[in-house]
Design an enzyme around this catalytic site. Structure first.
Site, PDB file in Angstrom:
ATOM      1  N   GLU A 211      16.442  72.235 -33.476  1.00 62.17           N
ATOM      2  CA  GLU A 211      15.271  71.410 -33.775  1.00 62.17           C
ATOM      3  C   GLU A 211      15.168  71.134 -35.275  1.00 62.17           C
ATOM      4  O   GLU A 211      15.766  71.828 -36.093  1.00 62.17           O
ATOM      5  CB  GLU A 211      13.981  72.119 -33.314  1.00 62.17           C
ATOM      6  CG  GLU A 211      14.011  72.523 -31.851  1.00 62.17           C
ATOM      7  CD  GLU A 211      12.646  72.808 -31.257  1.00 62.17           C
ATOM      8  OE1 GLU A 211      11.625  72.469 -31.898  1.00 62.17           O
ATOM      9  OE2 GLU A 211      12.603  73.382 -30.154  1.00 62.17           O
ATOM     10  N   ASP A 243      14.495  77.334 -32.134  1.00 60.79           N
ATOM     11  CA  ASP A 243      13.394  77.822 -31.287  1.00 60.79           C
ATOM     12  C   ASP A 243      14.008  78.636 -30.140  1.00 60.79           C
ATOM     13  O   ASP A 243      14.225  78.132 -29.044  1.00 60.79           O
ATOM     14  CB  ASP A 243      12.597  76.625 -30.754  1.00 60.79           C
ATOM     15  CG  ASP A 243      11.493  77.051 -29.811  1.00 60.79           C
ATOM     16  OD1 ASP A 243      10.965  78.159 -29.975  1.00 60.79           O
ATOM     17  OD2 ASP A 243      11.168  76.269 -28.896  1.00 60.79           O
ATOM     18  N   ARG A 247      15.125  81.655 -20.939  1.00 64.81           N
ATOM     19  CA  ARG A 247      14.906  80.715 -19.831  1.00 64.81           C
ATOM     20  C   ARG A 247      14.404  81.386 -18.561  1.00 64.81           C
ATOM     21  O   ARG A 247      13.658  80.775 -17.782  1.00 64.81           O
ATOM     22  CB  ARG A 247      16.212  79.969 -19.521  1.00 64.81           C
ATOM     23  CG  ARG A 247      16.785  79.193 -20.695  1.00 64.81           C
ATOM     24  CD  ARG A 247      15.815  78.167 -21.217  1.00 64.81           C
ATOM     25  NE  ARG A 247      16.412  77.355 -22.284  1.00 64.81           N
ATOM     26  CZ  ARG A 247      15.701  76.552 -23.069  1.00 64.81           C
ATOM     27  NH1 ARG A 247      14.398  76.441 -22.916  1.00 64.81           N
ATOM     28  NH2 ARG A 247      16.298  75.856 -24.014  1.00 64.81           N
ATOM     29  N   LYS A 263       9.012  82.220 -25.586  1.00 70.62           N
ATOM     30  CA  LYS A 263       9.267  81.506 -26.834  1.00 70.62           C
ATOM     31  C   LYS A 263       8.830  82.276 -28.074  1.00 70.62           C
ATOM     32  O   LYS A 263       9.309  81.999 -29.165  1.00 70.62           O
ATOM     33  CB  LYS A 263       8.486  80.183 -26.820  1.00 70.62           C
ATOM     34  CG  LYS A 263       8.914  79.220 -25.725  1.00 70.62           C
ATOM     35  CD  LYS A 263      10.139  78.451 -26.169  1.00 70.62           C
ATOM     36  CE  LYS A 263      10.408  77.286 -25.236  1.00 70.62           C
ATOM     37  NZ  LYS A 263      11.515  76.463 -25.733  1.00 70.62           N
ATOM     38  N   GLU A 384      21.082  72.950 -21.337  1.00 70.62           N
ATOM     39  CA  GLU A 384      21.624  71.619 -21.048  1.00 70.62           C
ATOM     40  C   GLU A 384      23.145  71.595 -21.129  1.00 70.62           C
ATOM     41  O   GLU A 384      23.811  71.012 -20.285  1.00 70.62           O
ATOM     42  CB  GLU A 384      21.089  70.600 -22.057  1.00 70.62           C
ATOM     43  CG  GLU A 384      19.642  70.227 -21.901  1.00 70.62           C
ATOM     44  CD  GLU A 384      19.193  69.400 -23.101  1.00 70.62           C
ATOM     45  OE1 GLU A 384      19.399  68.190 -23.101  1.00 70.62           O
ATOM     46  OE2 GLU A 384      18.631  69.997 -24.034  1.00 70.62           O
TER      47      GLU A 384
HETATM   48 CA    CA Z   1      11.413  74.017 -28.462  1.00 68.10          CA
END
Ligand code: CA
Length: 438
Positions: A211, A243, A247, A263, A384
């Site tokens: 990010e 970040d 999961r 997170k 991803e």
């Molecule tokens: Ca994020």
């Protein structure tokens, strides 16, 4: 800000390494950060392979005559007070630092002879550049949102609000750590494996997220929204952000209120805040809305933002596993992409954030959300890249990764390059993952 002499690609520094091919920290860059020098937190600027102690520069008279507020702010252990002064103050400081580091000026000649003005970059420990009071994480990459959505809702990947409202959540500031600080694998509650009770234990699906973070400069009063035309006046600069995300914990806890313990165990940020002034030569048109996509509501629409609201930043994720280190292998690149493709601009995110009267304060961190593109090798997180674990990444030494293993070091890099303009780099944001406790 218009381009000025600090952007001149012909400007030379007496620090020779600033002119090596691929150098991130050119004399046209001059990002700001905080490092520990002899155990003391000092405002600093990297140049080539050296780091400049700004407080020493001020005290030695090498920054010329600075406005008192800027000179005072350089004595602080964080950059909050400096950033609170706003963009004009940062532009003033930039001009003075540039003069000090020039090869061909009397001030530059004086500075080059000062043995304690700079230290080798490899010998200093990065601290957090600002004390982050509040941390917000957006979700501004439509490719990321579409990829993640299609894993969990193949028939309806993008929720109907996405193209109207910049989606975000409030993160946690206390666990933001400086680059180089190891990150401990979190333990947490996860869904039952089959039938039965949920489990509590070490996350088995630890991930990174590539990010860009925007650091707030001048704040706004509670109840006073920020018009989009003024939004960038409230941003000091940009920094690489990882970040970290668990999961399996996320999948179990996120409904109905969104991310929480998946997170907030760690967020790593790079040492150097690249000012928006330094990024001025790399502005780009905002991502155009395709045929059939809605126009932004009026409070998020601005002609200038549309024509130059994006920043053309190349971003990369690299990995170096424990075994790669033992085998003497260099880090391997996992993905590369560009920040210029985000669905929402920084100005739109900031304006939306303050649109209800929410007050932003100097040093607040607004992260972009995972930066992904449409190609496979531009996916900005392992979820991803390995498509929910179904397409593991095979590394050069045969190791496979569906998520991040203990001992893996994840390294983010970013830079801007354009013909006829000096390169501006973000440096690195790195951390090694340690095993969970217990
Ligand atoms: Ca994020």
């Amino acid at each position: 800000m218009a381009l000025d002499q600090t952007h001149d690609p012909a400007r030379r520094s007496w620090v020779a390494s600033a002119h090596e091919a691929g150098a991130d920290f050119t004399i046209q860059n001059l990002p700001l950060g905080v490092v520990a020098i002899d155990g003391n937190a000092r405002a600093a600027v990297p140049i080539g392979d050296r780091v400049v102690d700004l407080r020493h520069a001020r005290d030695a008279g090498l920054l010329g005559t600075l406005p008192t507020a800027i000179a005072d702010a350089l004595g602080a252990p964080t950059l909050n007070a400096l950033f609170a002064l706003g963009r004009p103050a940062l532009a003033t400081l930039r001009a003075h630092v540039s003069e000090m580091l020039r090869a061909d000026t009397p001030m530059g000649a004086r500075a080059a002879k000062d043995a304690t003005l700079t230290v080798p970059a490899g010998t200093v420990e990065a601290r957090l550049p600002v004390e982050v009071g509040d941390y917000t994480d957006f979700y501004a990459s439509i490719d990321h949102a579409t990829n993640v959505g299609s894993m969990f809702r193949p028939e309806n990947p993008l929720l109907p609000n996405y193209k109207h409202v910049p989606i975000g959540y409030h993160g946690r500031a206390s666990s933001i750590v400086a680059s180089g600080v190891p990150v401990r694998r979190p333990r947490g509650q996860m869904a039952p494996v089959a039938e039965g009770l949920p489990r509590f234990g070490a996350s088995e699906r630890l991930d990174y997220e590539l990010e860009i973070g925007a650091v707030v400069g001048r704040g706004n009063a509670l109840g006073a929204p920020i018009p989009i035309a003024e939004a960038e006046q409230h941003l000091a600069g940009l920094v690489l952000v990882n970040d970290w995300s668990a999961r399996d914990i996320q999948a179990w806890e996120y409904q109905p209120l969104g991310p929480f313990l998946a997170k907030n165990f760690a967020t790593t940020i790079a040492p150097w805040v690249v000012t928006l002034d330094a990024l001025e030569p790399f502005r780009a048109p905002a991502r155009p809305r395709a045929e059939g996509e809605p126009a932004p509501l009026p409070y998020l629409a601005d002609a200038t933002d549309r024509t130059r609201g994006a920043y053309d930043i190349t971003l990369e994720v690299w990995i170096r596993t424990e075994r790669m280190r033992a085998e003497g292998r260099a880090a391997e690149r996992l993905s590369h992409g560009t920040f210029g493709r985000m669905y929402w601009t920084l100005a739109q995110m900031l304006t939306h954030h303050a649109s209800n009267g929410c007050n932003l304060r100097p040093g607040d961190l607004l992260a972009s959300g995972t930066v992904s593109g449409p190609e496979r090798d531009s996916r900005g997180c392992m979820l991803e890249l390995a498509w929910k674990g179904t397409e593991p990444v095979v590394l050069g030494n045969g190791e496979k990764r569906a998520f991040i293993a203990d001992g893996d070091e994840v390294i983010l890099r970013g830079w801007c390059e354009r013909p006829g303009v000096a390169r501006v780099g973000f440096g690195e944001c790195r951390a090694v993952v340690l095993p969970a406790v217990g």
